[in-house]
Scaffold this motif. Structure first.
Motif, PDB file in Angstrom:
ATOM      1  N   PHE A  16      99.643  59.404 -25.052  1.00  0.00           N
ATOM      2  CA  PHE A  16      98.929  60.421 -25.827  1.00  0.00           C
ATOM      3  C   PHE A  16      97.602  60.777 -25.167  1.00  0.00           C
ATOM      4  CE2 PHE A  16     101.014  57.442 -28.981  1.00  0.00           C
ATOM      5  CZ  PHE A  16     102.241  58.094 -28.921  1.00  0.00           C
ATOM      6  N   SER A  17      96.914  59.775 -24.631  1.00  0.00           N
ATOM      7  CA  SER A  17      95.642  60.074 -23.963  1.00  0.00           C
ATOM      8  C   SER A  17      95.878  60.921 -22.724  1.00  0.00           C
ATOM      9  CB  SER A  17      94.914  58.768 -23.598  1.00  0.00           C
ATOM     10  OG  SER A  17      95.629  58.039 -22.617  1.00  0.00           O
ATOM     11  N   ARG A  18      96.956  60.627 -21.990  1.00  0.00           N
ATOM     12  CA  ARG A  18      97.243  61.415 -20.784  1.00  0.00           C
ATOM     13  C   ARG A  18      97.566  62.865 -21.124  1.00  0.00           C
ATOM     14  NH1 ARG A  18      99.926  56.657 -19.585  1.00  0.00           N
ATOM     15  NH2 ARG A  18     101.999  57.510 -20.029  1.00  0.00           N
ATOM     16  N   ALA A  19      98.148  63.070 -22.304  1.00  0.00           N
ATOM     17  CA  ALA A  19      98.495  64.433 -22.727  1.00  0.00           C
ATOM     18  C   ALA A  19      97.346  65.138 -23.430  1.00  0.00           C
ATOM     19  CB  ALA A  19      99.715  64.379 -23.648  1.00  0.00           C
ATOM     20  N   GLY A  20      96.214  64.448 -23.573  1.00  0.00           N
ATOM     21  CA  GLY A  20      95.078  65.037 -24.268  1.00  0.00           C
ATOM     22  C   GLY A  20      95.272  65.124 -25.765  1.00  0.00           C
ATOM     23  N   GLN A  21      96.196  64.342 -26.311  1.00  0.00           N
ATOM     24  CA  GLN A  21      96.477  64.345 -27.744  1.00  0.00           C
ATOM     25  C   GLN A  21      95.688  63.260 -28.454  1.00  0.00           C
ATOM     26  OE1 GLN A  21     100.681  63.776 -28.149  1.00  0.00           O
ATOM     27  NE2 GLN A  21     101.223  65.695 -27.142  1.00  0.00           N
ATOM     28  N   GLY A  22      95.479  63.461 -29.729  1.00  0.00           N
ATOM     29  CA  GLY A  22      94.893  62.420 -30.544  1.00  0.00           C
ATOM     30  C   GLY A  22      95.956  61.441 -31.000  1.00  0.00           C
ATOM     31  N   SER A  23      95.498  60.308 -31.525  1.00  0.00           N
ATOM     32  CA  SER A  23      96.449  59.306 -32.001  1.00  0.00           C
ATOM     33  C   SER A  23      95.778  58.391 -33.013  1.00  0.00           C
ATOM     34  CB  SER A  23      96.982  58.457 -30.843  1.00  0.00           C
ATOM     35  OG  SER A  23      97.877  57.466 -31.312  1.00  0.00           O
ATOM     36  N   TYR A  24      96.558  58.000 -34.015  1.00  0.00           N
ATOM     37  CA  TYR A  24      96.161  56.880 -34.846  1.00  0.00           C
ATOM     38  C   TYR A  24      96.332  55.598 -34.031  1.00  0.00           C
ATOM     39  CZ  TYR A  24      96.396  59.947 -38.935  1.00  0.00           C
ATOM     40  OH  TYR A  24      96.188  60.954 -39.838  1.00  0.00           O
ATOM     41  N   VAL A  25      95.481  54.622 -34.287  1.00  0.00           N
ATOM     42  CA  VAL A  25      95.613  53.308 -33.660  1.00  0.00           C
ATOM     43  C   VAL A  25      95.550  52.257 -34.753  1.00  0.00           C
ATOM     44  CG1 VAL A  25      94.702  51.682 -31.972  1.00  0.00           C
ATOM     45  CG2 VAL A  25      94.510  54.136 -31.540  1.00  0.00           C
ATOM     46  N   LEU A  26      96.618  51.504 -34.895  1.00  0.00           N
ATOM     47  CA  LEU A  26      96.673  50.388 -35.834  1.00  0.00           C
ATOM     48  C   LEU A  26      96.327  49.121 -35.084  1.00  0.00           C
ATOM     49  CD1 LEU A  26      97.431  48.721 -38.328  1.00  0.00           C
ATOM     50  CD2 LEU A  26      99.844  49.019 -37.714  1.00  0.00           C
ATOM     51  N   TYR A  56      92.691  53.445 -37.211  1.00  0.00           N
ATOM     52  CA  TYR A  56      91.696  54.340 -36.618  1.00  0.00           C
ATOM     53  C   TYR A  56      92.383  55.619 -36.176  1.00  0.00           C
ATOM     54  CZ  TYR A  56      88.921  50.047 -36.287  1.00  0.00           C
ATOM     55  OH  TYR A  56      88.240  48.899 -36.572  1.00  0.00           O
ATOM     56  N   TYR A  57      91.560  56.619 -35.903  1.00  0.00           N
ATOM     57  CA  TYR A  57      92.075  57.824 -35.259  1.00  0.00           C
ATOM     58  C   TYR A  57      91.176  58.150 -34.083  1.00  0.00           C
ATOM     59  CZ  TYR A  57      94.015  62.436 -34.408  1.00  0.00           C
ATOM     60  OH  TYR A  57      94.619  63.515 -33.817  1.00  0.00           O
ATOM     61  N   VAL A  58      91.787  58.346 -32.911  1.00  0.00           N
ATOM     62  CA  VAL A  58      91.038  58.726 -31.714  1.00  0.00           C
ATOM     63  C   VAL A  58      91.336  60.187 -31.413  1.00  0.00           C
ATOM     64  CG1 VAL A  58      90.549  58.219 -29.301  1.00  0.00           C
ATOM     65  CG2 VAL A  58      91.269  56.369 -30.839  1.00  0.00           C
ATOM     66  N   ASP A  59      90.304  61.013 -31.408  1.00  0.00           N
ATOM     67  CA  ASP A  59      90.459  62.432 -31.112  1.00  0.00           C
ATOM     68  C   ASP A  59      90.704  62.616 -29.618  1.00  0.00           C
ATOM     69  OD1 ASP A  59      89.255  65.206 -30.276  1.00  0.00           O
ATOM     70  OD2 ASP A  59      89.622  65.353 -32.437  1.00  0.00           O
ATOM     71  N   GLY A  60      91.746  63.353 -29.286  1.00  0.00           N
ATOM     72  CA  GLY A  60      92.114  63.502 -27.886  1.00  0.00           C
ATOM     73  C   GLY A  60      91.161  64.341 -27.071  1.00  0.00           C
ATOM     74  N   GLN A  61      90.349  65.159 -27.713  1.00  0.00           N
ATOM     75  CA  GLN A  61      89.430  66.018 -26.984  1.00  0.00           C
ATOM     76  C   GLN A  61      88.011  65.453 -26.960  1.00  0.00           C
ATOM     77  OE1 GLN A  61      90.683  68.652 -25.247  1.00  0.00           O
ATOM     78  NE2 GLN A  61      92.627  67.821 -26.023  1.00  0.00           N
ATOM     79  N   SER A  62      87.497  65.091 -28.125  1.00  0.00           N
ATOM     80  CA  SER A  62      86.123  64.592 -28.191  1.00  0.00           C
ATOM     81  C   SER A  62      86.022  63.109 -27.869  1.00  0.00           C
ATOM     82  CB  SER A  62      85.546  64.838 -29.583  1.00  0.00           C
ATOM     83  OG  SER A  62      86.209  64.020 -30.542  1.00  0.00           O
ATOM     84  N   ARG A  63      87.164  62.398 -27.932  1.00  0.00           N
ATOM     85  CA  ARG A  63      87.234  60.938 -27.757  1.00  0.00           C
ATOM     86  C   ARG A  63      86.498  60.185 -28.870  1.00  0.00           C
ATOM     87  NH1 ARG A  63      84.316  59.885 -23.347  1.00  0.00           N
ATOM     88  NH2 ARG A  63      83.560  62.014 -23.213  1.00  0.00           N
ATOM     89  N   LYS A  64      86.201  60.883 -29.948  1.00  0.00           N
ATOM     90  CA  LYS A  64      85.567  60.238 -31.093  1.00  0.00           C
ATOM     91  C   LYS A  64      86.576  59.337 -31.800  1.00  0.00           C
ATOM     92  CE  LYS A  64      83.346  61.150 -35.541  1.00  0.00           C
ATOM     93  NZ  LYS A  64      82.951  62.204 -36.532  1.00  0.00           N
ATOM     94  N   VAL A  65      86.112  58.140 -32.190  1.00  0.00           N
ATOM     95  CA  VAL A  65      86.955  57.189 -32.902  1.00  0.00           C
ATOM     96  C   VAL A  65      86.514  57.150 -34.359  1.00  0.00           C
ATOM     97  CG1 VAL A  65      87.768  54.809 -33.040  1.00  0.00           C
ATOM     98  CG2 VAL A  65      87.206  55.810 -30.803  1.00  0.00           C
ATOM     99  N   THR A  66      87.439  57.433 -35.267  1.00  0.00           N
ATOM    100  CA  THR A  66      87.151  57.439 -36.703  1.00  0.00           C
ATOM    101  C   THR A  66      87.934  56.331 -37.385  1.00  0.00           C
ATOM    102  OG1 THR A  66      86.846  59.844 -36.673  1.00  0.00           O
ATOM    103  CG2 THR A  66      87.223  58.802 -38.821  1.00  0.00           C
ATOM    104  N   SER A  67      87.265  55.545 -38.207  1.00  0.00           N
ATOM    105  CA  SER A  67      87.958  54.509 -38.969  1.00  0.00           C
ATOM    106  C   SER A  67      88.571  55.112 -40.224  1.00  0.00           C
ATOM    107  CB  SER A  67      86.999  53.385 -39.360  1.00  0.00           C
ATOM    108  OG  SER A  67      87.650  52.450 -40.206  1.00  0.00           O
ATOM    109  N   CYS A  68      89.869  54.883 -40.415  1.00  0.00           N
ATOM    110  CA  CYS A  68      90.555  55.309 -41.638  1.00  0.00           C
ATOM    111  C   CYS A  68      90.561  54.194 -42.678  1.00  0.00           C
ATOM    112  CB  CYS A  68      91.993  55.721 -41.321  1.00  0.00           C
ATOM    113  SG  CYS A  68      92.130  57.037 -40.102  1.00  0.00           S
TER     114      CYS A  68
END
Length: 547
Positions: free
Chosen positions: A130-140, A151-163
């Protein structure tokens, strides 16, 4: 930019990233037959590994240390002791900035440190497709002393948000609850307890989840949660290690249900936690507003192939991916990735699973015959001889799974082969033996049989193949499948292709080549000294022990 990640505690390791490319990742257990989960005992090892790959300490832009629950740690350097201050183990759970660095210095050498969870999240996302494709992803991320957090990592901003947390059960609960029931109720000393969860996961095939037991477990977890957290269960601040341990203590006191056999109780615990995990992610994702439905699973619990499969089959996510190093074996990579995410513009890691140590040169022992043997010859030997072969090739795998380069390979057509391999490895009868299979044939033999290059999902052996490959059928009819294509491992692909041409079977048994309680064999001589398999193949040479 050169970033060197270091984990000094159990599953110690060193990883080097150069401009987004993983140069190497070396776990201490894979050096010189070290014990499993070995620590870094002397910091000089870090510099020796760098020198082995042609780098000097002054070349490194950032040394990065993995955080731990003991933030002040005494470390050796050429026999002298000094104190290292690490990032805290869990602060990333409760901090708005998961990638907050904690700077320090060793003997005038500056370094960064990131929380342990930051390393897990960073390793999973950065290594993912997902990172190679520039996509975001949830991370458990669900590790030993931590609650499962999403968590959710935004594929463009690289911001990590805790869910937030998914349920009030720390990762260590699986093995600690398992130890309450036979045959796991005998004390097991550290560090070998770290491998207990895998044994429990194999053993549950002997039992079945009982509805009354699952309901009892659910009530017990809920009661312990309320007792510890009171009337504020939705406040993330309460999801701390101390509370997690206290909840686990209360669950352990009340989890047993009279009249339920141990194997059924273990299967029920596994099922109850699996259902809660899927329910937790379903609820979090339903209320989140993120565009990409990808999931990465990391932390020690990411090695539970049945939970991974439950998440994949839940329908919550479009794609579920697990790295080959979800546990602490990937923490040196992860803490370096945390620095890459926070200190560079890169999010995607360019890596190869065969980035571990190269085979060492060694002198064969007396009593072993050496001869030339190409992969076609080896396939014929496996087909006609029906015995296991130690297969040592190229650089070692990173992570805990043997994925072909440090493996014992054997034909799967004999029902006795699984028992033979378990005897050779001195393992319990209920432990499974994995199949390593040509990717294109996997869907016809296994369900779903989808590509699984790192053995991290559950597959069912199709009825038409159960009698043809009985050695890789687990007690419940499943298999911990590894698929292989030419790009992933050319040598193993060619071997399996030749073997398929001879036998009509496109797979072999695969188990790790190592001393019991140690990492992979670092050289041919180690396999000879072990001596429990008569044949060793390495780099086009076959070594045969004299009878």
């Amino acid at each position: 930019m050169l970033i060197c990640g270091v984990k000094t505690t159990h599953d110690g390791g060193v990883a080097l990233i150069e401009d987004g490319r993983l140069v190497f990742s070396t776990e201490m257990e894979k050096l010189g037959n070290n014990e499993r989960y070995a620590k870094i005992k002397d910091f000089a090892t870090v510099f020796e590994l760098l020198a082995e790959h042609g780098y000097r300490p002054e070349d490194i832009d950032h040394f990065v240390l993995d955080g731990w629950y003991k933030t002040h740690k005494i470390q050796s350097w050429h026999g002298q002791e000094f104190e290292v201050v690490l990032a805290p183990y869990r602060r990333g759970l409760l901090d708005d900035d998961l990638l907050r660095p904690f700077p320090g210095s060793i003997q005038d050498l500056p370094y960064l440190s990131f929380t342990h969870y930051a390393g897990h999240v960073a390793s999973g996302y950065c290594a993912s497709p997902f990172s190679r494709a520039g996509q975001g992803s949830y991370v458990l991320s669900w590790d030993g002393w931590m609650f499962p957090f999403l968590y959710y990592v935004d594929g463009q901003s690289r911001k990590v948000t805790s869910c937030g947390p998914l349920m009030p059960v720390i990762g260590d609960s699986y093995l600690q609850l398992g130890q309450l029931f036979a045959p796991f109720d005998e004390p097991i000393e550290y560090p070998h307890i770290l491998g207990l969860a895998g044994k429990i996961m194999a053993y549950i095939a002997l039992g079945e989840a009982r509805q009354e037991a699952v309901e009892h477990i659910d009530r017990t977890i809920d009661a312990a949660f309320r007792e510890v957290l009171g009337d504020r269960p939705d406040d993330d601040r309460f999801y701390q290690v101390g509370n997690g341990i206290e909840i686990l203590k209360r669950i352990k006191k009340n989890v047993a249900l009279p009249g339920v056999e141990p194997a059924d109780m273990l299967a029920s615990i596994h099922h109850a936690l699996s259902v809660r995990l899927v329910q937790g992610v379903r609820e979090k994702v339903a209320t989140a507003d993120f565009p990409d439905r990808n999931l990465v699973v990391v932390g020690g619990c990411g090695l539970n192939i049945k939970w991974n499969s439950a998440l994949r089959d839940s329908g919550v996510f479009d794609n579920v991916w697990v790295p080959p190093f979800p546990n602490d074996s990937g923490s040196s990579i992860g803490t370096a990735c945390a620095a890459m995410l926070s200190r560079t513009e890169r999010a995607a890691l360019d890596w190869d699973v065969y980035s571990g140590p190269a085979l060492r040169d060694s002198t064969p022992l007396p009593g072993w015959r050496e001869e030339s043997c190409d992969l076609r010859d080896l396939a014929r030997l496996l087909h006609e001889g029906d015995e296991p072969v130690v297969f040592l090739n190229g650089r070692a795998e990173i992570g805990p799974r043997a994925l072909g380069n440090r493996s014992i390979l054997a034909p799967a057509g004999s029902p006795k082969m699984k028992d033979l391999l378990n005897e050779v490895k001195d393992r319990e009868f209920y432990r499974p033996v994995a199949p390593i299979c040509l990717e294109e044939f996997a869907p016809g033999i296994f369900s779903p049989g989808t590509p699984d290059p790192y053995m991290l999902f559950d597959h069912t052996v199709r009825d038409s193949w159960k009698d043809r490959v009985p050695a890789v059928c687990h007690l419940d009819g499943t298999a911990r499948l590894q698929t292989v294509n030419r790009d992933e491992n050319e040598a193993v692909f060619d071997l399996l292709t030749h073997y398929h041409d001879l036998s009509g079977i496109p797979l072999l048994c695969n188990t790790s080549a190592n001393l019991k309680g140690s990492g992979f064999f670092p050289d041919v001589r180690s396999a000879m000294e072990w001596g429990r398999v008569r044949l060793i193949w390495s780099d086009g040479r076959l070594f045969t022990r004299a009878h």
